[in-house]
Design an enzyme around this catalytic site. Structure first.
Site, PDB file in Angstrom:
ATOM      1  N   ASP A  38     261.616 -23.525 112.799  1.00  0.00           N
ATOM      2  CA  ASP A  38     262.258 -22.915 113.957  1.00  0.00           C
ATOM      3  C   ASP A  38     263.762 -22.911 113.877  1.00  0.00           C
ATOM      4  O   ASP A  38     264.347 -23.602 113.080  1.00  0.00           O
ATOM      5  CB  ASP A  38     261.947 -23.786 115.179  1.00  0.00           C
ATOM      6  CG  ASP A  38     260.741 -23.294 115.914  1.00  0.00           C
ATOM      7  OD1 ASP A  38     260.117 -24.133 116.543  1.00  0.00           O
ATOM      8  OD2 ASP A  38     260.455 -22.100 115.869  1.00  0.00           O
ATOM      9  N   LYS A  59     263.214 -18.209 117.054  1.00  0.00           N
ATOM     10  CA  LYS A  59     263.486 -17.152 118.034  1.00  0.00           C
ATOM     11  C   LYS A  59     264.672 -17.573 118.859  1.00  0.00           C
ATOM     12  O   LYS A  59     264.895 -18.747 119.117  1.00  0.00           O
ATOM     13  CB  LYS A  59     262.269 -16.917 118.906  1.00  0.00           C
ATOM     14  CG  LYS A  59     261.532 -18.175 119.271  1.00  0.00           C
ATOM     15  CD  LYS A  59     260.205 -17.876 119.902  1.00  0.00           C
ATOM     16  CE  LYS A  59     259.427 -19.189 120.044  1.00  0.00           C
ATOM     17  NZ  LYS A  59     258.074 -19.020 120.434  1.00  0.00           N
ATOM     18  N   MET A 174     265.862 -25.885 128.812  1.00  0.00           N
ATOM     19  CA  MET A 174     265.953 -24.412 128.885  1.00  0.00           C
ATOM     20  C   MET A 174     266.448 -23.928 130.248  1.00  0.00           C
ATOM     21  O   MET A 174     266.023 -22.879 130.723  1.00  0.00           O
ATOM     22  CB  MET A 174     264.574 -23.774 128.613  1.00  0.00           C
ATOM     23  CG  MET A 174     264.033 -24.090 127.241  1.00  0.00           C
ATOM     24  SD  MET A 174     262.361 -23.466 127.019  1.00  0.00           S
ATOM     25  CE  MET A 174     261.388 -24.748 127.800  1.00  0.00           C
TER      26      MET A 174
HETATM   27  N1  SAH Z   1     260.294 -29.246 121.757  1.00  0.00           N
HETATM   28  C1  SAH Z   1     261.694 -29.347 122.087  1.00  0.00           C
HETATM   29  C2  SAH Z   1     262.093 -28.474 123.254  1.00  0.00           C
HETATM   30  C3  SAH Z   1     262.016 -27.008 122.952  1.00  0.00           C
HETATM   31  S1  SAH Z   1     262.531 -26.060 124.316  1.00  0.00           S
HETATM   32  C4  SAH Z   1     262.042 -30.807 122.358  1.00  0.00           C
HETATM   33  O1  SAH Z   1     261.147 -31.647 122.412  1.00  0.00           O
HETATM   34  O2  SAH Z   1     263.212 -31.118 122.498  1.00  0.00           O
HETATM   35  C5  SAH Z   1     264.202 -25.696 123.887  1.00  0.00           C
HETATM   36  C6  SAH Z   1     265.154 -26.440 124.806  1.00  0.00           C
HETATM   37  O3  SAH Z   1     265.314 -27.774 124.343  1.00  0.00           O
HETATM   38  C7  SAH Z   1     266.556 -25.879 124.816  1.00  0.00           C
HETATM   39  O4  SAH Z   1     266.676 -24.807 125.720  1.00  0.00           O
HETATM   40  C8  SAH Z   1     267.349 -27.063 125.297  1.00  0.00           C
HETATM   41  O5  SAH Z   1     267.234 -27.225 126.681  1.00  0.00           O
HETATM   42  C9  SAH Z   1     266.612 -28.212 124.638  1.00  0.00           C
HETATM   43  N2  SAH Z   1     267.229 -28.673 123.385  1.00  0.00           N
HETATM   44  C10 SAH Z   1     266.665 -28.752 122.179  1.00  0.00           C
HETATM   45  N3  SAH Z   1     267.507 -29.280 121.272  1.00  0.00           N
HETATM   46  C11 SAH Z   1     268.642 -29.558 121.944  1.00  0.00           C
HETATM   47  C12 SAH Z   1     269.884 -30.142 121.591  1.00  0.00           C
HETATM   48  N4  SAH Z   1     270.141 -30.537 120.339  1.00  0.00           N
HETATM   49  N5  SAH Z   1     270.815 -30.292 122.566  1.00  0.00           N
HETATM   50  C13 SAH Z   1     270.576 -29.909 123.823  1.00  0.00           C
HETATM   51  N6  SAH Z   1     269.443 -29.343 124.205  1.00  0.00           N
HETATM   52  C14 SAH Z   1     268.466 -29.179 123.291  1.00  0.00           C
END
Ligand code: SAH
Length: 505
Positions: A38, A59, A174
């Protein structure tokens, strides 16, 4: 022969810091035939599976170029072909990651799978921003919520009545596009407008940024800072602890993008030292090590090792070049039996130890002059000295040792040159570099040669750091300003010089 059974590992890759991949995730990656990954997963992980086929299915908002059903199909297809598939997902696969959907497809298709949890971004961002999500004095409950809702949807699927007041700390994934609505709903449903809020973007990476405020003012702060996703929104009293607990983004070199000019092979160690202080290393090698035009001189010297008294090695590159050729000629380290090995500093010594050898002599000041002094003290009169060197190396060592009465052989063992680079100039022109480091005279020469006439002008506003007096001389020769010089002349000394420089600012 039984057909090899395919298997899919749904692996949480963590939030970005490569250190936050689990050992199990790493082990699965290493045995993968195919890696499906991803946008948020750190691309550095792909190096763990050099042989595997890599398929990018990331995406971005507005750019759904790989629909979920296509991803599912892809996993099935490769697993059915008997492949081990590593499906790498940002954070944790089962937290807002559609890992559940992918797993259900696998179950339905009867394909073996495992789920390897990852550090979800909320947990990681909380740690790296200094926000303990629970604290006995402030809250004992915690909720993870998706803030991504279709703006066209009239009725919110989130039950704001319950969310707003039933849990102490709320973390929205998100949610940036919807921040205003989130804050309004929380206040409208009973949360105090003064409730502290933090938004944390690019958590755990050198680009991490955090904005703090309250439910009442965070929206205007985010707007005026043009604060963009990916980010998490933390709501609750615990956000206030950040002032006392932040440790990551207040490190001395945090967020500084430091240009590392040494060879790609050597950049890693320096990059790690910079990373420890919070900086981001931009590797742009201006040196490429290549074989000499001819090995004749070196080969002749190697065939006389039995008659040689002293071997002088003045860089890790010289060590590499010497031993590579020795081995290529069918010999090994035993050929150095009885030869006194002198090195210029700890890094050269380390390179030597890689070949199972300890130096007999090491210069005190890590410079050629130091080696000469050490050898003079030891005594070299009448001795045969071998000094495998770089093409265009300084004549200092051969001259001084010959004057001290040694018979010096100084064959060219390697040469270094400036590689072609198309990204150095744009990096500098776009203002993407906060500091430049030079770790030898030739890095300076090549850097200037690669940029051409306006080199000095191009970098005039960027602090530049030198590893020692010789490198500084070369910088002056090219009219490059020196922000600070390392003392001692080591990579650690270099980082210390940078820390001192920025501490004064
Ligand atoms: N599975 C992922 C979440 C995917 S949804 C997890 O467990 O973290 C994607 C959202 O994750 C983004 O919109 C943001 O809100 C958050 N996110 C993921 N990586 C991030 C990062 N390094 N810093 C801040 N927000 C992050």
């Amino acid at each position: 022969m039984a057909h090899k059974r395919g298997k899919v590992y749904l692996i949480g890759a963590g939030p970005g810091d490569p250190g936050l991949l689990t050992l199990k995730g790493q082990a699965c990656l290493r045995q993968a035939d195919v890696v499906v990954y991803d946008y948020l997963a750190n691309p550095a992980f792909l190096d763990e599976a050099p042989e595997a086929e890599k398929i990018y299915v990331g995406k971005r908002k507005g750019l759904h170029h790989y629909p979920q059903d296509k991803i599912n199909e892809l996993l099935l297809e490769h697993a059915r072909a008997g492949k081990v598939v590593a499906r790498l997902k940002g954070g944790d696969p089962f937290v807002f990651g559609r890992g559940g959907e992918e797993a259900l497809e696998l179950v339905e298709a009867g394909i073996d799978f495992e789920v390897v949890p990852g550090v979800t971004s909320a947990v990681a961002a909380a740690a790296y921003a200094g926000i303990p999500m629970t604290h006995r004095e402030h809250t004992t409950t915690l909720g993870f919520i998706t803030g991504h809702e279709d703006p066209a949807k009239k009725l919110s699927r989130l039950d704001w009545e319950k969310i707003s007041t039933s849990m102490g700390t709320l973390v929205f994934y998100m949610g940036m596009a919807n921040l205003e609505n989130i804050c309004e709903q929380l206040v409208a449903h009973g949360r105090a407008a003064e409730t502290p809020v933090a938004v944390v973007r690019w958590a755990t990476t050198p680009r991490q940024e955090t904005l703090t405020g309250t439910l009442a003012d965070i929206v205007s702060k985010v707007r005026s800072a043009d604060f963009k996703p990916p980010a998490l929104i933390f709501v609750g009293e615990v956000v206030g602890l950040r002032d006392a607990l932040r440790w990551f983004d207040n490190r001395p070199l945090f967020g500084k993008r430091v240009l590392v000019t040494r060879t790609a092979a050597q950049a890693g160690a320096f990059g790690n030292l910079l990373l420890e202080q919070g900086a981001e290393a931009l590797s742009c090698p201006v040196i490429e090590i290549v074989p000499p035009q001819s090995y004749a001189e070196l080969d002749a010297a190697l065939s006389e090792l039995a008659a040689t008294d002293v071997l002088v090695l003045t860089s890790a590159n010289a060590v590499e070049a010497f031993f590579k050729r020795l081995v290529a000629n069918g010999d090994d380290v035993r050929a150095l039996h009885g030869v006194c090995v002198a090195v210029v500093g700890p890094k050269t010594a380390e390179a030597l130890q890689q070949y199972g050898l300890q130096p007999d002599l090491m210069a005190d000041d890590y410079r050629a002059e130091g080696v000469i002094d050490a050898l003079r003290t030891r005594g070299v009169t009448g001795q045969r000295v071998l000094y495998p060197r770089a093409e265009l190396a300084r004549e200092l060592i051969p001259k001084a040792l010959a004057e001290a009465g040694a018979e010096v052989h100084a064959p060219v063992a390697y040469s270094s040159r400036a590689p072609r680079s198309d990204n150095l100039r744009p990096l500098l022109e776009d203002g993407q570099v906060d500091a430049i480091t030079f770790t030898s005279s030739s890095t300076v020469d090549n850097f200037v040669a690669m940029l051409g006439e306006d080199a000095a002008q191009l970098v005039s506003a960027i602090p530049m750091f030198s590893i020692g007096p010789l490198t500084s001389d070369t910088m002056r020769k090219h009219k490059l300003a020196i922000a600070a010089e390392a003392d001692p002349s080591t990579l650690e000394g270099m980082v210390a010089a940078m820390l001192a420089y920025y501490a004064q600012r």
